[in-house]
Design a protein around this motif. Sequence first.
Motif, PDB file in Angstrom:
ATOM      1  N   THR A  77       0.832  -1.205   0.000  1.00 14.79           N
ATOM      2  CA  THR A  77       0.000   0.000   0.000  1.00 14.79           C
ATOM      3  C   THR A  77       0.871   1.261   0.000  1.00 14.79           C
ATOM      4  O   THR A  77       0.630   2.182  -0.782  1.00 14.79           O
ATOM      5  N   GLU A 129       2.315   2.016  -3.248  1.00 12.70           N
ATOM      6  CA  GLU A 129       1.259   2.237  -4.238  1.00 12.70           C
ATOM      7  C   GLU A 129       1.161   1.123  -5.278  1.00 12.70           C
ATOM      8  O   GLU A 129       0.711   1.342  -6.400  1.00 12.70           O
ATOM      9  N   SER A 165      -3.801   0.347  -4.209  1.00 16.53           N
ATOM     10  CA  SER A 165      -4.307   1.651  -3.781  1.00 16.53           C
ATOM     11  C   SER A 165      -4.897   1.579  -2.369  1.00 16.53           C
ATOM     12  O   SER A 165      -5.323   0.520  -1.906  1.00 16.53           O
ATOM     13  N   TRP A 166      -4.928   2.724  -1.728  1.00 16.90           N
ATOM     14  CA  TRP A 166      -5.546   2.821  -0.400  1.00 16.90           C
ATOM     15  C   TRP A 166      -7.023   2.459  -0.493  1.00 16.90           C
ATOM     16  O   TRP A 166      -7.601   1.871   0.412  1.00 16.90           O
ATOM     17  N   LYS A 218      -8.986  -0.282   1.650  1.00 14.14           N
ATOM     18  CA  LYS A 218     -10.204   0.059   2.399  1.00 14.14           C
ATOM     19  C   LYS A 218     -11.326  -0.907   2.045  1.00 14.14           C
ATOM     20  O   LYS A 218     -12.045  -1.386   2.931  1.00 14.14           O
TER      21      LYS A 218
END
Length: 132
Positions: A117, A120, A123-124, A128
């Motif tokens: 994460t 990258e 992605s965040w 999530k």
Amino acid sequence: APVPAPAPKPSAVAAAAGEGGGPSGRRSVAGARPPYATQKGLLDGELPPKPVFDQDLVRKILGYFAEEGSADNLERDWREARPSRKEAKLGLGWLLEAGCDDHRHAMECVEAVAQLTLREAVSWEVLKETLA
């Protein structure tokens, strides 16, 4: 005389495809052209066929990360697997599941998710969604 640096290791994706030398399939000759680069029909800069992104590949990537401790190689292996958004979400889930299933490897799993994460490679937003 200086000691030569060890040969770089091919990625988990290459090892899963049976590429690379040595008994573990992780060693290669420094500067050698990747096996896919000489495959018929591939032009300069063209990528090899996308590998199957499944739980076995994620386990292999995690195993190499646990063994080597290299976040650079973890990122390279993940990116070479070229997971789609859906596959990345599944992959993070498999990493988290592996950490929950075996507490002895929990920190390696958490560190792998964090590094992917932070770098990258995932992605965040996908992280999530995985945690939701």
